[in-house]
Design an enzyme around this catalytic site. Structure first.
Site, short mmCIF file in Angstrom:
data_model
loop_
_atom_site.label_atom_id
_atom_site.label_comp_id
_atom_site.label_asym_id
_atom_site.label_seq_id
_atom_site.Cartn_x
_atom_site.Cartn_y
_atom_site.Cartn_z
N ASP A 13 0.82 -1.22 0.00
CA ASP A 13 0.00 0.00 0.00
C ASP A 13 0.85 1.27 0.00
O ASP A 13 0.42 2.31 0.50
CB ASP A 13 -0.96 0.03 1.20
CG ASP A 13 -1.80 -1.22 1.30
OD1 ASP A 13 -2.43 -1.58 0.30
OD2 ASP A 13 -1.80 -1.86 2.37
N GLY A 15 1.75 3.11 -2.51
CA GLY A 15 1.49 4.03 -3.61
C GLY A 15 2.14 3.60 -4.91
O GLY A 15 2.45 4.43 -5.76
N LYS A 16 2.33 2.28 -5.08
CA LYS A 16 2.99 1.78 -6.29
C LYS A 16 2.19 2.15 -7.54
O LYS A 16 2.77 2.41 -8.60
CB LYS A 16 3.16 0.27 -6.20
CG LYS A 16 4.20 -0.17 -5.18
CD LYS A 16 4.41 -1.66 -5.17
CE LYS A 16 3.23 -2.42 -4.60
NZ LYS A 16 2.98 -2.14 -3.17
N GLY A 17 0.86 2.14 -7.43
CA GLY A 17 0.04 2.43 -8.60
C GLY A 17 0.38 3.76 -9.22
O GLY A 17 0.56 3.87 -10.45
N ASN A 38 -5.68 -9.68 -4.47
CA ASN A 38 -5.57 -9.11 -3.12
C ASN A 38 -4.76 -7.83 -3.12
O ASN A 38 -4.63 -7.18 -2.07
CB ASN A 38 -4.91 -10.12 -2.17
CG ASN A 38 -3.53 -10.57 -2.66
OD1 ASN A 38 -3.23 -10.55 -3.85
ND2 ASN A 38 -2.69 -11.00 -1.74
N GLY A 40 -4.54 -4.21 -4.72
CA GLY A 40 -5.15 -3.18 -5.55
C GLY A 40 -4.28 -1.96 -5.67
O GLY A 40 -3.61 -1.56 -4.71
N HIS A 41 -4.23 -1.37 -6.85
CA HIS A 41 -3.51 -0.13 -7.09
C HIS A 41 -4.52 0.95 -7.49
O HIS A 41 -5.26 0.78 -8.45
CB HIS A 41 -2.46 -0.30 -8.18
CG HIS A 41 -1.33 -1.20 -7.79
ND1 HIS A 41 -0.44 -1.72 -8.70
CD2 HIS A 41 -0.95 -1.67 -6.58
CE1 HIS A 41 0.45 -2.48 -8.06
NE2 HIS A 41 0.15 -2.46 -6.78
N GLN A 229 2.07 -5.95 -3.09
CA GLN A 229 2.36 -5.96 -1.65
C GLN A 229 3.71 -5.30 -1.36
O GLN A 229 4.06 -4.34 -2.03
CB GLN A 229 2.28 -7.38 -1.09
CG GLN A 229 0.88 -7.94 -0.98
CD GLN A 229 0.47 -8.77 -2.16
OE1 GLN A 229 1.27 -9.33 -2.87
NE2 GLN A 229 -0.81 -8.85 -2.39
N SER A 304 -7.80 -0.64 -0.95
CA SER A 304 -8.44 -0.46 -2.26
C SER A 304 -9.18 -1.71 -2.69
O SER A 304 -10.07 -1.64 -3.54
CB SER A 304 -7.39 -0.08 -3.31
OG SER A 304 -6.35 -1.03 -3.36
N LYS A 336 3.45 10.13 -0.36
CA LYS A 336 2.53 10.70 0.63
C LYS A 336 3.22 11.60 1.66
O LYS A 336 2.81 11.67 2.81
CB LYS A 336 1.74 9.59 1.33
CG LYS A 336 0.79 8.87 0.38
CD LYS A 336 -0.28 8.09 1.12
CE LYS A 336 -1.33 7.55 0.16
NZ LYS A 336 -2.46 6.89 0.84
N VAL A 417 4.15 14.31 -3.65
CA VAL A 417 3.57 15.32 -2.76
C VAL A 417 2.07 15.46 -2.98
O VAL A 417 1.46 16.46 -2.60
CB VAL A 417 4.28 16.67 -2.93
CG1 VAL A 417 5.73 16.58 -2.47
CG2 VAL A 417 4.22 17.14 -4.40
N GLY A 418 1.46 14.46 -3.62
CA GLY A 418 0.02 14.47 -3.87
C GLY A 418 -0.34 13.28 -4.73
O GLY A 418 0.53 12.59 -5.28
#
Length: 437
Positions: A13, A15-17, A38, A40-41, A229, A304, A336, A417-418
């Site tokens: 989780d 922020g790979k997407g 299992n 989600g991006h 993951q 997600s 983030k 940064v967003g």
């Protein structure tokens, strides 16, 4: 040509997407090499304040780039119904064109099939003692079948008689387990009646994934290998037994995509500016009070795939150093950072205390008995959304990034940064032949 591996450096989780989506501007192919539905991006499409989101669970994030070929590698486990549902949603929203084929989205014939009995076993186990906090998507039991040599490769959809035999054999193995867990074993005929009609849509997408990936590399294409993951959930290197069932570290890109380690040029690990974890397991820097809830809300820390609230905490440096080591990271993508805006003080977990013993490295034994040793630094109040260079960051934010880089002993090459593509500071583009930006 550049072959770049993107992996999570925490418990997933991270922020790979977004980062994969950002880098696919320069990628000819994106290969997902492990995990299943299992993972989600979440991707933000467009730049406006009301820009819609797209959640992909199986299909690589590169699907949002029309010129990028996507491959689901052999290291994955795939629920065919979930895959087709995801395809239909992408078609509906225009991210896949009608009539697309394996030249746009290919699925390895060696990837294994998640079937209803896998989901049933996963769900039954999560109801009992010792639940691990899985997503109940059947991922673990499917990998069990694969390792037990009773799995169903997707290639079996080409031969329905073979498919039937494999399903029946697997169910014979699972029947006593399901009964012991208090469930009723499903009827093989009912399962086959559900999955056989999917074959006409699945089979045209099947291909030799290793051949496709290696051909792209030999043709001097830019290939991005997308992990699922994070390193601390890896079956071999994670906080066992509270881990996933696949290889989530960079080495998994080679086995899960069928390419040799000499083909990989760069490995980038993603870490949040803080830390989160979903499900059970030790989490030394976890925050359970007001600050933890603030991070959860500000960072939209909800799964997600499941919508479950994520556990939140301060960044854990020994765990990050460990991830850098087992992945051989060339750089960190720090995501983030903006979520920390507004906090007057920040804590950085720099070591652990285990019964009076200071540990500077992540231990195998007694990790659940570790409490964090913190360093406290100043926070900042200014918005970071317009920052495009490190110099644009407030002094305290810039100092925080530099301290993470120093303590983790790994350079920070990207700072997010967003949630949107443009809200990113690219210090070094991992596709080395290209300039930053």
């Amino acid at each position: 040509m550049a072959a770049v591996v993107i992996v999570g450096a925490q418990w997933g989780d991270e922020g790979k997407g977004k980062i994969v989506d950002l880098l696919t501007e320069h990628a000819d192919m994106v290969v997902r090499f492990g995990g299943g539905p299992n993972a989600g991006h979440t991707l933000v499409v467009g730049e406006g304040p009301s820009a819609p989101k797209v959640v992909v669970r199986l299909i690589p994030s590169g699907v949002l780039r029309p010129g990028t070929r996507c491959l689901l590698g052999q290291g994955m486990v795939i629920d065919p119904e979930s895959l087709l549902g995801e395809i239909d949603e992408l078609l509906r929203r225009g991210f896949l064109a009608a009539g697309f084929d394996a030249s746009r989205l290919a699925v390895s014939e060696r990837a294994h099939t998640i079937l209803p009995y896998h989901v049933l076993v996963d769900t039954l186990r999560e109801r009992g003692e010792g639940a691990l906090g899985t997503t109940k998507r059947g991922v673990g039991p499917c990998y069990e079948d694969k390792a037990g040599r009773r799995g169903v490769p997707l290639g079996a959809f080409r031969d329905l008689a073979r498919l039937e035999g494999l399903v029946q054999a697997a169910l014979r193995g699972w029947e006593p387990v399901i009964r012991a867990l208090g469930g009723d074993p499903p009827d093989p005929d009912a399962i086959l009646a559900k999955i056989v009609p999917l074959a006409p849509r699945i089979v045209p997408l099947l291909a030799d994934g290793s051949s496709i990936a290696n051909a792209a590399l030999l043709a001097n294409k830019n290939v991005l290998f997308e992990g699922a993951q994070g390193a601390l959930l890896d079956i071999d290197h994670g906080t066992y037994p509270f881990v996933t069932s696949s290889s989530a570290v960079a080495g998994g890109a080679c086995t899960g995509a069928g390419v040799g380690p000499t083909r990989i040029d760069t490995v980038i690990g993603l870490t949040k500016a803080y830390c989160t974890r979903v499900g059970s397991g030790p989490f030394p820097t976890e925050l359970t009070g007001e600050v933890g809830e603030r991070l959860r809300k500000a960072g939209d820390e909800f799964g997600s795939v499941t919508g479950r609230p994520r556990r939140t905490g301060w960044i854990d440096i020994p765990a990050l150093r460990y991830a850098a080591r087992v992945n051989g990271l060339d750089g960190l993508a720090l995501t983030k950072l903006d979520v920390l805006t507004g906090l007057s003080k920040l804590s950085i977990g720099v070591a652990y205390d285990r019964g009076g013993e200071r540990l500077d490295e992540l231990p195998y034994e007694g990790f659940d008995r570790c409490t964090p040793v913190y360093e406290t630094v100043d926070g900042w109040q200014e918005s970071l959304s317009s920052a495009r260079t490190l110099a644009d960051l407030p002094k305290a934010a810039r100092s925080y990034v530099e301290q993470i880089e120093r303590l983790a002993e790994c350079p920070v090459t990207i700072v997010s940064v967003g949630p949107r593509r443009h809200e990113t500071i690219v210090l070094k583009n991992p596709f080395a032949r290209l300039p930053p930006g």
